[in-house]
Scaffold this motif. Structure first.
Motif, PDB file in Angstrom:
ATOM      1  N   VAL A  15       0.616   9.693  26.340  1.00 37.95           N
ATOM      2  CA  VAL A  15       0.455   8.358  25.813  1.00 37.95           C
ATOM      3  C   VAL A  15       1.782   7.866  25.257  1.00 37.95           C
ATOM      4  O   VAL A  15       2.509   8.592  24.603  1.00 37.95           O
ATOM      5  N   GLY A  16       2.080   6.614  25.515  1.00 33.41           N
ATOM      6  CA  GLY A  16       3.382   6.059  25.162  1.00 33.41           C
ATOM      7  C   GLY A  16       4.365   6.181  26.305  1.00 33.41           C
ATOM      8  O   GLY A  16       5.458   5.631  26.259  1.00 33.41           O
ATOM      9  N   GLN A  17       3.984   6.906  27.367  1.00 32.33           N
ATOM     10  CA  GLN A  17       4.811   7.028  28.565  1.00 32.33           C
ATOM     11  C   GLN A  17       4.148   6.332  29.750  1.00 32.33           C
ATOM     12  O   GLN A  17       4.502   6.564  30.896  1.00 32.33           O
ATOM     13  N   ASN A  18       3.171   5.474  29.452  1.00 34.14           N
ATOM     14  CA  ASN A  18       2.433   4.741  30.481  1.00 34.14           C
ATOM     15  C   ASN A  18       1.700   5.679  31.432  1.00 34.14           C
ATOM     16  O   ASN A  18       1.575   5.408  32.625  1.00 34.14           O
ATOM     17  N   ARG A  19       1.212   6.806  30.899  1.00 35.02           N
ATOM     18  CA  ARG A  19       0.493   7.777  31.705  1.00 35.02           C
ATOM     19  C   ARG A  19      -0.888   8.034  31.097  1.00 35.02           C
ATOM     20  O   ARG A  19      -1.142   7.738  29.930  1.00 35.02           O
ATOM     21  N   LEU A  20      -1.774   8.595  31.913  1.00 39.80           N
ATOM     22  CA  LEU A  20      -3.114   8.913  31.468  1.00 39.80           C
ATOM     23  C   LEU A  20      -3.671  10.040  32.326  1.00 39.80           C
ATOM     24  O   LEU A  20      -3.099  10.385  33.360  1.00 39.80           O
ATOM     25  N   GLU A  21      -4.793  10.603  31.901  1.00 41.36           N
ATOM     26  CA  GLU A  21      -5.541  11.535  32.732  1.00 41.36           C
ATOM     27  C   GLU A  21      -6.945  10.994  32.930  1.00 41.36           C
ATOM     28  O   GLU A  21      -7.575  10.493  31.992  1.00 41.36           O
ATOM     29  N   LEU A  22      -7.431  11.118  34.156  1.00 39.01           N
ATOM     30  CA  LEU A  22      -8.760  10.642  34.514  1.00 39.01           C
ATOM     31  C   LEU A  22      -9.668  11.822  34.834  1.00 39.01           C
ATOM     32  O   LEU A  22      -9.248  12.774  35.498  1.00 39.01           O
ATOM     33  N   LEU A  23     -10.912  11.748  34.358  1.00 41.21           N
ATOM     34  CA  LEU A  23     -11.942  12.696  34.750  1.00 41.21           C
ATOM     35  C   LEU A  23     -12.706  12.077  35.916  1.00 41.21           C
ATOM     36  O   LEU A  23     -13.302  11.005  35.778  1.00 41.21           O
ATOM     37  N   LEU A  24     -12.668  12.732  37.076  1.00 41.29           N
ATOM     38  CA  LEU A  24     -13.332  12.230  38.274  1.00 41.29           C
ATOM     39  C   LEU A  24     -14.737  12.823  38.378  1.00 41.29           C
ATOM     40  O   LEU A  24     -14.951  14.004  38.090  1.00 41.29           O
ATOM     41  N   PHE A  25     -15.684  12.003  38.815  1.00 37.84           N
ATOM     42  CA  PHE A  25     -17.059  12.469  38.982  1.00 37.84           C
ATOM     43  C   PHE A  25     -17.729  11.635  40.062  1.00 37.84           C
ATOM     44  O   PHE A  25     -17.199  10.612  40.518  1.00 37.84           O
ATOM     45  N   HIS A  26     -18.906  12.082  40.496  1.00 40.04           N
ATOM     46  CA  HIS A  26     -19.671  11.300  41.470  1.00 40.04           C
ATOM     47  C   HIS A  26     -21.056  11.025  40.904  1.00 40.04           C
ATOM     48  O   HIS A  26     -21.485  11.639  39.913  1.00 40.04           O
ATOM     49  N   ILE A 113      -9.859  16.798  36.963  1.00 41.38           N
ATOM     50  CA  ILE A 113      -9.008  15.919  36.156  1.00 41.38           C
ATOM     51  C   ILE A 113      -7.715  15.671  36.922  1.00 41.38           C
ATOM     52  O   ILE A 113      -7.133  16.594  37.502  1.00 41.38           O
ATOM     53  N   VAL A 114      -7.256  14.407  36.922  1.00 32.80           N
ATOM     54  CA  VAL A 114      -5.988  14.068  37.579  1.00 32.80           C
ATOM     55  C   VAL A 114      -5.078  13.363  36.587  1.00 32.80           C
ATOM     56  O   VAL A 114      -5.530  12.598  35.738  1.00 32.80           O
ATOM     57  N   ASN A 115      -3.793  13.632  36.712  1.00 35.66           N
ATOM     58  CA  ASN A 115      -2.758  13.011  35.887  1.00 35.66           C
ATOM     59  C   ASN A 115      -2.197  11.819  36.659  1.00 35.66           C
ATOM     60  O   ASN A 115      -1.773  11.966  37.803  1.00 35.66           O
ATOM     61  N   MET A 116      -2.209  10.639  36.035  1.00 29.34           N
ATOM     62  CA  MET A 116      -1.800   9.420  36.731  1.00 29.34           C
ATOM     63  C   MET A 116      -0.794   8.633  35.892  1.00 29.34           C
ATOM     64  O   MET A 116      -0.655   8.843  34.688  1.00 29.34           O
ATOM     65  N   ASN A 117      -0.133   7.685  36.552  1.00 30.12           N
ATOM     66  CA  ASN A 117       0.679   6.692  35.859  1.00 30.12           C
ATOM     67  C   ASN A 117      -0.102   5.395  35.841  1.00 30.12           C
ATOM     68  O   ASN A 117      -0.769   5.050  36.830  1.00 30.12           O
ATOM     69  N   TRP A 118      -0.019   4.651  34.735  1.00 31.79           N
ATOM     70  CA  TRP A 118      -0.813   3.422  34.649  1.00 31.79           C
ATOM     71  C   TRP A 118      -0.436   2.408  35.719  1.00 31.79           C
ATOM     72  O   TRP A 118      -1.241   1.553  36.085  1.00 31.79           O
ATOM     73  N   ASN A 119       0.792   2.478  36.254  1.00 31.30           N
ATOM     74  CA  ASN A 119       1.129   1.515  37.316  1.00 31.30           C
ATOM     75  C   ASN A 119       0.462   1.865  38.648  1.00 31.30           C
ATOM     76  O   ASN A 119       0.526   1.088  39.599  1.00 31.30           O
ATOM     77  N   ASN A 210      -5.105  -9.880  31.323  1.00 32.98           N
ATOM     78  CA  ASN A 210      -6.005  -8.800  31.731  1.00 32.98           C
ATOM     79  C   ASN A 210      -5.371  -7.416  31.725  1.00 32.98           C
ATOM     80  O   ASN A 210      -6.063  -6.423  31.940  1.00 32.98           O
ATOM     81  N   ASN A 211      -4.065  -7.340  31.496  1.00 33.24           N
ATOM     82  CA  ASN A 211      -3.411  -6.037  31.367  1.00 33.24           C
ATOM     83  C   ASN A 211      -2.052  -6.231  30.712  1.00 33.24           C
ATOM     84  O   ASN A 211      -1.575  -7.357  30.541  1.00 33.24           O
ATOM     85  N   GLY A 212      -1.416  -5.116  30.358  1.00 33.14           N
ATOM     86  CA  GLY A 212      -0.152  -5.191  29.646  1.00 33.14           C
ATOM     87  C   GLY A 212       0.962  -5.832  30.450  1.00 33.14           C
ATOM     88  O   GLY A 212       1.789  -6.571  29.899  1.00 33.14           O
ATOM     89  N   LEU A 213       1.006  -5.575  31.756  1.00 35.00           N
ATOM     90  CA  LEU A 213       2.056  -6.161  32.584  1.00 35.00           C
ATOM     91  C   LEU A 213       1.921  -7.676  32.641  1.00 35.00           C
ATOM     92  O   LEU A 213       2.913  -8.407  32.523  1.00 35.00           O
ATOM     93  N   GLU A 214       0.686  -8.151  32.806  1.00 31.74           N
ATOM     94  CA  GLU A 214       0.452  -9.595  32.829  1.00 31.74           C
ATOM     95  C   GLU A 214       0.869 -10.227  31.496  1.00 31.74           C
ATOM     96  O   GLU A 214       1.490 -11.302  31.466  1.00 31.74           O
ATOM     97  N   ALA A 215       0.553  -9.560  30.398  1.00 25.72           N
ATOM     98  CA  ALA A 215       0.926 -10.069  29.080  1.00 25.72           C
ATOM     99  C   ALA A 215       2.441 -10.099  28.921  1.00 25.72           C
ATOM    100  O   ALA A 215       3.015 -11.076  28.414  1.00 25.72           O
ATOM    101  N   TYR A 216       3.114  -9.037  29.352  1.00 22.20           N
ATOM    102  CA  TYR A 216       4.575  -8.969  29.228  1.00 22.20           C
ATOM    103  C   TYR A 216       5.244 -10.064  30.060  1.00 22.20           C
ATOM    104  O   TYR A 216       6.188 -10.725  29.598  1.00 22.20           O
ATOM    105  N   GLN A 217       4.764 -10.257  31.277  1.00 20.98           N
ATOM    106  CA  GLN A 217       5.320 -11.316  32.123  1.00 20.98           C
ATOM    107  C   GLN A 217       5.095 -12.692  31.509  1.00 20.98           C
ATOM    108  O   GLN A 217       5.955 -13.582  31.607  1.00 20.98           O
ATOM    109  N   MET A 218       3.955 -12.874  30.872  1.00 20.57           N
ATOM    110  CA  MET A 218       3.660 -14.133  30.191  1.00 20.57           C
ATOM    111  C   MET A 218       4.658 -14.376  29.055  1.00 20.57           C
ATOM    112  O   MET A 218       5.190 -15.479  28.883  1.00 20.57           O
TER     113      MET A 218
END
Length: 316
Positions: A15-26, A113-119, A210-218
Protein backbone atom coordinates in the motif's frame (compact mmCIF):
# COMPACT_ATOMS: atom_id res chain seq x y z
CA UNK A 1 -6.20 -21.07 2.31
CA UNK A 2 -6.61 -21.13 6.11
CA UNK A 3 -3.45 -19.02 6.42
CA UNK A 4 -4.63 -16.38 3.97
CA UNK A 5 -3.72 -13.55 6.35
CA UNK A 6 -0.44 -14.97 7.62
CA UNK A 7 1.67 -12.34 5.85
CA UNK A 8 -0.31 -9.17 6.53
CA UNK A 9 2.85 -7.24 7.40
CA UNK A 10 4.31 -7.98 3.97
CA UNK A 11 1.07 -6.97 2.27
CA UNK A 12 1.04 -3.69 4.15
CA UNK A 13 4.18 -2.73 2.25
CA UNK A 14 2.23 -2.87 -1.02
CA UNK A 15 0.00 0.00 0.00
CA UNK A 16 1.30 3.41 -0.98
CA UNK A 17 3.03 1.81 -3.98
CA UNK A 18 -0.20 1.60 -6.02
CA UNK A 19 -0.27 -2.17 -5.50
CA UNK A 20 -2.76 -4.62 -4.01
CA UNK A 21 -3.46 -8.31 -3.58
CA UNK A 22 -6.68 -9.93 -4.76
CA UNK A 23 -8.32 -13.09 -3.45
CA UNK A 24 -9.75 -14.95 -6.45
CA UNK A 25 -12.81 -17.19 -6.13
CA UNK A 26 -15.65 -18.63 -8.19
CA UNK A 27 -19.39 -18.77 -7.64
CA UNK A 28 -20.13 -22.24 -8.94
CA UNK A 29 -18.96 -21.70 -12.51
CA UNK A 30 -15.77 -20.99 -14.45
CA UNK A 31 -15.90 -17.19 -14.11
CA UNK A 32 -13.39 -15.77 -11.61
CA UNK A 33 -14.33 -13.03 -9.15
CA UNK A 34 -12.16 -11.13 -6.66
CA UNK A 35 -12.01 -8.94 -3.56
CA UNK A 36 -9.08 -7.16 -1.92
CA UNK A 37 -7.18 -9.38 0.52
CA UNK A 38 -7.04 -6.57 3.08
CA UNK A 39 -10.78 -6.95 3.60
CA UNK A 40 -10.49 -10.69 4.29
CA UNK A 41 -10.19 -12.01 7.82
CA UNK A 42 -10.41 -15.73 7.11
CA UNK A 43 -11.31 -18.36 4.52
CA UNK A 44 -12.94 -21.54 5.83
CA UNK A 45 -15.38 -24.36 5.14
CA UNK A 46 -19.04 -23.45 5.57
CA UNK A 47 -19.90 -23.99 9.26
CA UNK A 48 -23.32 -24.86 10.65
CA UNK A 49 -25.84 -22.08 10.10
CA UNK A 50 -28.80 -20.85 12.10
CA UNK A 51 -31.64 -19.59 9.93
CA UNK A 52 -33.20 -16.44 11.34
CA UNK A 53 -36.84 -15.50 10.70
CA UNK A 54 -37.46 -12.58 8.32
CA UNK A 55 -33.88 -12.66 7.08
CA UNK A 56 -33.02 -11.07 3.74
CA UNK A 57 -33.45 -13.58 0.85
CA UNK A 58 -29.70 -13.60 0.05
CA UNK A 59 -28.67 -14.26 3.66
CA UNK A 60 -28.36 -18.04 4.16
CA UNK A 61 -28.24 -17.71 7.94
CA UNK A 62 -25.87 -16.73 10.74
CA UNK A 63 -22.93 -18.51 12.33
CA UNK A 64 -20.84 -17.89 15.43
CA UNK A 65 -17.15 -17.14 14.89
CA UNK A 66 -14.81 -16.10 17.70
CA UNK A 67 -17.57 -14.73 19.87
CA UNK A 68 -19.35 -12.87 17.07
CA UNK A 69 -22.62 -13.60 15.31
CA UNK A 70 -21.79 -13.33 11.60
CA UNK A 71 -24.34 -13.26 8.75
CA UNK A 72 -23.53 -15.52 5.80
CA UNK A 73 -24.46 -13.98 2.44
CA UNK A 74 -24.92 -16.07 -0.69
CA UNK A 75 -22.81 -13.85 -2.93
CA UNK A 76 -23.97 -15.46 -6.17
CA UNK A 77 -27.60 -14.79 -5.20
CA UNK A 78 -26.75 -11.23 -4.05
CA UNK A 79 -25.41 -10.24 -7.49
CA UNK A 80 -28.52 -11.65 -9.17
CA UNK A 81 -27.01 -14.83 -10.61
CA UNK A 82 -29.38 -17.09 -8.65
CA UNK A 83 -28.67 -19.08 -5.46
CA UNK A 84 -25.36 -20.93 -5.22
CA UNK A 85 -25.68 -24.69 -5.62
CA UNK A 86 -22.74 -26.39 -4.01
CA UNK A 87 -21.96 -29.58 -2.10
CA UNK A 88 -21.12 -29.57 1.60
CA UNK A 89 -17.53 -30.48 0.71
CA UNK A 90 -17.15 -27.55 -1.72
CA UNK A 91 -18.99 -24.82 0.20
CA UNK A 92 -16.58 -22.12 1.40
CA UNK A 93 -17.05 -18.83 3.19
CA UNK A 94 -14.87 -15.73 2.99
CA UNK A 95 -15.05 -13.83 6.28
CA UNK A 96 -14.60 -10.09 5.67
CA UNK A 97 -14.67 -6.76 7.46
CA UNK A 98 -16.35 -3.86 5.67
CA UNK A 99 -17.42 -0.57 7.20
CA UNK A 100 -16.61 -1.76 10.74
CA UNK A 101 -18.87 -4.83 10.41
CA UNK A 102 -17.98 -8.50 9.95
CA UNK A 103 -19.83 -10.66 7.44
CA UNK A 104 -19.14 -13.85 5.51
CA UNK A 105 -19.75 -14.53 1.84
CA UNK A 106 -20.68 -18.01 0.65
CA UNK A 107 -18.73 -18.87 -2.51
CA UNK A 108 -18.24 -21.96 -4.64
CA UNK A 109 -14.53 -22.15 -3.91
CA UNK A 110 -11.38 -20.07 -3.51
CA UNK A 111 -8.74 -20.08 -6.26
CA UNK A 112 -5.63 -18.18 -5.10
CA UNK A 113 -4.14 -14.81 -4.16
CA UNK A 114 -2.53 -12.62 -6.84
CA UNK A 115 -0.32 -9.55 -6.49
CA UNK A 116 -1.37 -6.74 -8.83
CA UNK A 117 -0.68 -3.12 -9.67
CA UNK A 118 -3.66 -0.77 -9.49
CA UNK A 119 -2.99 0.39 -13.06
CA UNK A 120 -3.86 -3.17 -14.12
CA UNK A 121 -7.29 -2.79 -12.51
CA UNK A 122 -9.75 -1.17 -14.91
CA UNK A 123 -13.28 0.24 -14.61
CA UNK A 124 -15.94 -2.21 -15.81
CA UNK A 125 -17.18 -1.75 -19.37
CA UNK A 126 -20.55 -0.13 -19.95
CA UNK A 127 -23.55 -2.40 -20.26
CA UNK A 128 -26.03 -4.26 -18.13
CA UNK A 129 -26.17 -7.53 -16.23
CA UNK A 130 -23.47 -8.22 -13.62
CA UNK A 131 -21.67 -4.94 -14.42
CA UNK A 132 -24.23 -3.41 -12.05
CA UNK A 133 -22.38 -5.18 -9.21
CA UNK A 134 -18.79 -4.60 -10.35
CA UNK A 135 -16.36 -1.88 -9.33
CA UNK A 136 -13.62 -3.06 -11.66
CA UNK A 137 -12.21 -5.83 -13.84
CA UNK A 138 -8.73 -7.14 -14.53
CA UNK A 139 -7.10 -9.81 -16.68
CA UNK A 140 -5.07 -12.68 -15.23
CA UNK A 141 -3.54 -15.30 -17.51
CA UNK A 142 -5.83 -14.16 -20.35
CA UNK A 143 -8.92 -14.57 -18.17
CA UNK A 144 -11.21 -11.71 -17.18
CA UNK A 145 -11.61 -11.37 -13.40
CA UNK A 146 -14.61 -9.42 -12.07
CA UNK A 147 -14.12 -7.38 -8.88
CA UNK A 148 -17.40 -7.16 -6.98
CA UNK A 149 -18.86 -3.96 -5.53
CA UNK A 150 -19.33 -5.40 -2.05
CA UNK A 151 -20.47 -2.01 -0.72
CA UNK A 152 -23.44 -2.14 -3.08
CA UNK A 153 -24.25 -5.71 -2.03
CA UNK A 154 -24.22 -4.77 1.66
CA UNK A 155 -26.20 -1.56 1.11
CA UNK A 156 -28.96 -3.56 -0.57
CA UNK A 157 -29.11 -6.04 2.32
CA UNK A 158 -29.08 -3.38 5.06
CA UNK A 159 -29.69 0.13 3.65
CA UNK A 160 -27.98 3.00 5.45
CA UNK A 161 -30.03 5.61 7.31
CA UNK A 162 -29.09 8.97 5.81
CA UNK A 163 -31.61 11.12 7.69
CA UNK A 164 -29.42 13.70 9.40
CA UNK A 165 -30.51 16.37 11.85
CA UNK A 166 -30.18 19.97 10.68
CA UNK A 167 -28.45 20.64 14.01
CA UNK A 168 -25.38 18.78 12.71
CA UNK A 169 -24.71 21.51 10.16
CA UNK A 170 -22.71 24.62 11.11
CA UNK A 171 -24.64 27.47 9.48
CA UNK A 172 -21.82 30.01 9.95
CA UNK A 173 -19.43 27.69 8.14
CA UNK A 174 -21.93 26.88 5.39
CA UNK A 175 -22.36 30.58 4.62
CA UNK A 176 -18.59 30.82 3.98
CA UNK A 177 -18.24 27.71 1.81
CA UNK A 178 -21.41 28.02 -0.25
CA UNK A 179 -20.75 27.34 -3.95
CA UNK A 180 -17.14 26.22 -3.42
CA UNK A 181 -15.89 22.93 -4.91
CA UNK A 182 -15.45 19.63 -3.11
CA UNK A 183 -13.98 16.68 -5.04
CA UNK A 184 -15.22 13.20 -4.09
CA UNK A 185 -13.37 10.19 -5.49
CA UNK A 186 -14.72 6.63 -5.39
CA UNK A 187 -15.24 3.74 -7.81
CA UNK A 188 -18.48 2.72 -6.07
CA UNK A 189 -21.58 4.55 -7.27
CA UNK A 190 -23.25 3.58 -4.00
CA UNK A 191 -20.52 5.32 -1.98
CA UNK A 192 -20.62 8.40 -4.23
CA UNK A 193 -24.39 8.62 -3.80
CA UNK A 194 -24.13 8.33 -0.03
CA UNK A 195 -21.49 11.06 0.18
CA UNK A 196 -23.56 13.38 -1.99
CA UNK A 197 -26.55 13.01 0.32
CA UNK A 198 -24.41 14.15 3.27
CA UNK A 199 -22.64 16.97 1.42
CA UNK A 200 -25.53 18.45 -0.60
CA UNK A 201 -27.06 20.30 2.40
CA UNK A 202 -23.72 22.12 2.79
CA UNK A 203 -24.33 24.06 -0.43
CA UNK A 204 -21.06 22.91 -2.03
CA UNK A 205 -20.44 22.27 -5.72
CA UNK A 206 -19.85 18.51 -5.64
CA UNK A 207 -17.45 17.22 -8.32
CA UNK A 208 -17.14 13.44 -8.80
CA UNK A 209 -14.30 11.24 -10.04
CA UNK A 210 -14.46 7.44 -10.33
CA UNK A 211 -10.80 6.71 -9.56
CA UNK A 212 -7.58 8.35 -8.46
CA UNK A 213 -6.20 8.80 -11.97
CA UNK A 214 -9.36 10.57 -13.13
CA UNK A 215 -9.20 12.83 -10.06
CA UNK A 216 -5.51 13.62 -10.63
CA UNK A 217 -6.10 14.47 -14.29
CA UNK A 218 -8.98 16.71 -13.25
CA UNK A 219 -6.71 18.56 -10.81
CA UNK A 220 -4.04 19.01 -13.51
CA UNK A 221 -6.67 20.39 -15.89
CA UNK A 222 -7.86 22.87 -13.27
CA UNK A 223 -4.26 23.99 -12.75
CA UNK A 224 -3.82 24.56 -16.50
CA UNK A 225 -7.01 26.63 -16.52
CA UNK A 226 -5.60 28.82 -13.75
CA UNK A 227 -8.28 27.82 -11.23
CA UNK A 228 -7.66 29.19 -7.73
CA UNK A 229 -7.54 25.79 -6.04
CA UNK A 230 -6.32 27.17 -2.71
CA UNK A 231 -9.55 29.13 -2.26
CA UNK A 232 -12.10 27.39 -4.51
CA UNK A 233 -11.41 23.71 -3.65
CA UNK A 234 -12.30 23.20 -0.01
CA UNK A 235 -11.48 19.49 0.22
CA UNK A 236 -10.91 16.13 -1.48
CA UNK A 237 -12.57 13.02 -0.04
CA UNK A 238 -11.06 9.88 -1.56
CA UNK A 239 -11.56 6.16 -1.34
CA UNK A 240 -8.46 4.01 -0.78
CA UNK A 241 -9.08 1.19 -3.29
CA UNK A 242 -9.73 2.29 -6.86
CA UNK A 243 -8.82 1.19 -10.40
CA UNK A 244 -5.79 2.71 -12.16
CA UNK A 245 -4.62 4.83 -9.18
CA UNK A 246 -5.53 4.23 -5.54
CA UNK A 247 -6.26 6.89 -2.93
CA UNK A 248 -2.86 6.55 -1.26
CA UNK A 249 -1.01 7.22 -4.52
CA UNK A 250 -3.37 10.09 -5.35
CA UNK A 251 -2.60 11.68 -1.98
CA UNK A 252 1.14 11.15 -2.49
CA UNK A 253 1.04 12.84 -5.92
CA UNK A 254 -0.94 15.79 -4.55
CA UNK A 255 1.54 16.28 -1.71
CA UNK A 256 4.40 16.32 -4.24
CA UNK A 257 2.83 19.17 -6.22
CA UNK A 258 3.78 22.67 -4.94
CA UNK A 259 0.41 24.12 -6.00
CA UNK A 260 -1.68 21.31 -4.53
CA UNK A 261 0.25 20.17 -1.46
CA UNK A 262 -1.86 22.25 0.94
CA UNK A 263 -5.14 20.64 -0.20
CA UNK A 264 -7.23 19.15 2.61
CA UNK A 265 -7.66 15.41 1.98
CA UNK A 266 -9.83 12.88 3.82
CA UNK A 267 -9.38 9.15 3.28
CA UNK A 268 -12.84 7.53 3.21
CA UNK A 269 -12.71 3.75 3.06
CA UNK A 270 -14.18 0.46 4.21
CA UNK A 271 -10.74 -1.00 4.97
CA UNK A 272 -9.57 -1.64 8.53
CA UNK A 273 -9.62 1.50 10.66
CA UNK A 274 -6.36 0.85 12.54
CA UNK A 275 -4.53 0.05 9.32
CA UNK A 276 -5.79 3.16 7.56
CA UNK A 277 -4.91 5.48 10.42
CA UNK A 278 -1.31 4.37 9.99
CA UNK A 279 -1.51 4.94 6.25
CA UNK A 280 -3.10 8.39 6.73
CA UNK A 281 0.02 9.42 8.60
CA UNK A 282 2.35 7.77 6.10
CA UNK A 283 0.95 9.41 2.94
CA UNK A 284 -0.13 12.69 4.53
CA UNK A 285 -3.94 12.73 4.62
CA UNK A 286 -5.60 15.21 6.98
CA UNK A 287 -8.23 12.80 8.24
CA UNK A 288 -9.75 9.34 8.03
CA UNK A 289 -13.38 8.20 7.87
CA UNK A 290 -14.72 4.65 7.89
CA UNK A 291 -17.50 3.98 5.40
CA UNK A 292 -20.26 4.67 5.90
CA UNK A 293 -20.97 6.78 8.99
CA UNK A 294 -22.96 9.82 7.83
CA UNK A 295 -22.94 11.67 11.17
CA UNK A 296 -19.19 11.16 11.58
CA UNK A 297 -18.62 12.36 8.02
CA UNK A 298 -20.72 15.49 8.57
CA UNK A 299 -18.81 16.31 11.75
CA UNK A 300 -15.29 15.60 10.44
CA UNK A 301 -15.76 17.33 7.07
CA UNK A 302 -16.99 20.49 8.77
CA UNK A 303 -14.22 20.37 11.39
CA UNK A 304 -11.50 20.22 8.74
CA UNK A 305 -13.18 22.99 6.73
CA UNK A 306 -13.19 25.21 9.84
CA UNK A 307 -9.49 24.45 10.33
CA UNK A 308 -8.78 25.34 6.69
CA UNK A 309 -10.64 28.65 7.03
CA UNK A 310 -8.98 29.50 10.37
CA UNK A 311 -12.24 29.17 12.28
CA UNK A 312 -10.87 26.39 14.49
CA UNK A 313 -7.42 25.34 15.65
CA UNK A 314 -6.13 22.00 14.32
CA UNK A 315 -6.36 19.06 16.72
CA UNK A 316 -3.18 17.40 17.95
Amino acid sequence: MSGVLSSVDARTQLVGQNRLELLLFHLGGTQLFAINVFKVQEVMRLPALTKMPDRHPVVRGVTHLRGQTVPVVDLRHAIQMGPLKTTEEEATIIVTEYNMTVQAFLVGGVDRIVNMNWNEILPPPGGSGRNHYLTAITRIEERIVEIIDVEKVLAEIAPYDLDLSEDLYDQELLARIKGKDILIVDDSHVALGQMKQVLTPMGLNIVEANNGLEAYQMLMHWKEQGKDLENDLVMIITDAEMPEMDGYMLTTEIRRDPQLKGTTIILHTSLSGSFNRAMVKKVGCDGFLSKFAPEAMTTEVQRLMRVKLGMEAPSD
